[in-house]
Design a protein around this motif. Sequence first.
Motif, PDB file in Angstrom:
ATOM      1  N   HIS A   1       0.831  -1.198   0.000  1.00  0.00           N
ATOM      2  CA  HIS A   1       0.000   0.000   0.000  1.00  0.00           C
ATOM      3  C   HIS A   1       0.866   1.249   0.000  1.00  0.00           C
TER       4      HIS A   1
ATOM      5  N   HIS B   1      -8.763  10.707   0.199  1.00  0.00           N
ATOM      6  CA  HIS B   1     -10.021  11.377  -0.131  1.00  0.00           C
ATOM      7  C   HIS B   1     -11.075  10.936   0.881  1.00  0.00           C
TER       8      HIS B   1
ATOM      9  N   ILE C   1     -16.747   7.596   3.606  1.00  0.00           N
ATOM     10  CA  ILE C   1     -15.969   6.819   2.645  1.00  0.00           C
ATOM     11  C   ILE C   1     -14.595   7.471   2.558  1.00  0.00           C
TER      12      ILE C   1
ATOM     13  N   THR D   1     -10.783   6.893   0.874  1.00  0.00           N
ATOM     14  CA  THR D   1      -9.999   6.114  -0.077  1.00  0.00           C
ATOM     15  C   THR D   1      -8.563   6.622  -0.093  1.00  0.00           C
ATOM     16  N   GLN D   2      -7.649   5.681  -0.259  1.00  0.00           N
ATOM     17  CA  GLN D   2      -6.243   5.989  -0.474  1.00  0.00           C
ATOM     18  C   GLN D   2      -5.690   4.873  -1.351  1.00  0.00           C
TER      19      GLN D   2
ATOM     20  N   ASP E   1      -5.591   1.949  -3.623  1.00  0.00           N
ATOM     21  CA  ASP E   1      -6.576   0.915  -3.936  1.00  0.00           C
ATOM     22  C   ASP E   1      -7.353   0.449  -2.711  1.00  0.00           C
ATOM     23  N   ILE E   2      -7.248   1.184  -1.593  1.00  0.00           N
ATOM     24  CA  ILE E   2      -7.947   0.798  -0.363  1.00  0.00           C
ATOM     25  C   ILE E   2      -9.088   1.776  -0.100  1.00  0.00           C
ATOM     26  N   THR E   3     -10.252   1.223   0.215  1.00  0.00           N
ATOM     27  CA  THR E   3     -11.425   2.019   0.558  1.00  0.00           C
ATOM     28  C   THR E   3     -11.951   1.574   1.909  1.00  0.00           C
TER      29      THR E   3
ATOM     30  N   ARG F   1     -15.233   2.194   4.538  1.00  0.00           N
ATOM     31  CA  ARG F   1     -16.569   2.753   4.774  1.00  0.00           C
ATOM     32  C   ARG F   1     -16.886   2.559   6.248  1.00  0.00           C
TER      33      ARG F   1
ATOM     34  N   THR G   1     -11.905  -2.370   2.065  1.00  0.00           N
ATOM     35  CA  THR G   1     -11.786  -3.156   0.852  1.00  0.00           C
ATOM     36  C   THR G   1     -10.472  -2.833   0.159  1.00  0.00           C
ATOM     37  N   SER G   2      -9.763  -3.890  -0.246  1.00  0.00           N
ATOM     38  CA  SER G   2      -8.515  -3.731  -0.977  1.00  0.00           C
ATOM     39  C   SER G   2      -8.449  -4.799  -2.050  1.00  0.00           C
TER      40      SER G   2
END
Length: 115
Positions: free
Chosen positions: A33, A40, A69, A71-72, A74-76, A78, A103-104
């Motif tokens: 990562h 965001h 939400i 995100t950074q 490819d990781i999100t 919630r 989620t990744s």
Amino acid sequence: MRHAFAMLLLLAAAPALADPAAPAAQPSPIAHHNSDAPVHIASDSFVAERTPVKSGPGIVNGTYIGNVIITQGDITMRADSVRLVLIGAHAERALANGHIVITSANSGNVTGDSG
């Protein structure tokens, strides 16, 4: 804030990644990562509080509330709410609560109620 988000993701993913049968030399999927990628954040609302201190810039607590939400790369993540504790311009802690799903593409999904 980038490092606090990465730390939060690592802490939340730790139980899912701790496989006692896995060889010790196997790298963690989250090790790839990019913690320097932009972060965001979207939510229904945001509340900020500043706690003054005698010396220094003080402590700022910011809470994102409702459908958060983050995100950074490819990781999100919630969650129902995420509280950030900032000292100066640096995020020291991120605390997520309620229906957390991370989620990744590399490591799949991690769920929890707080982290």
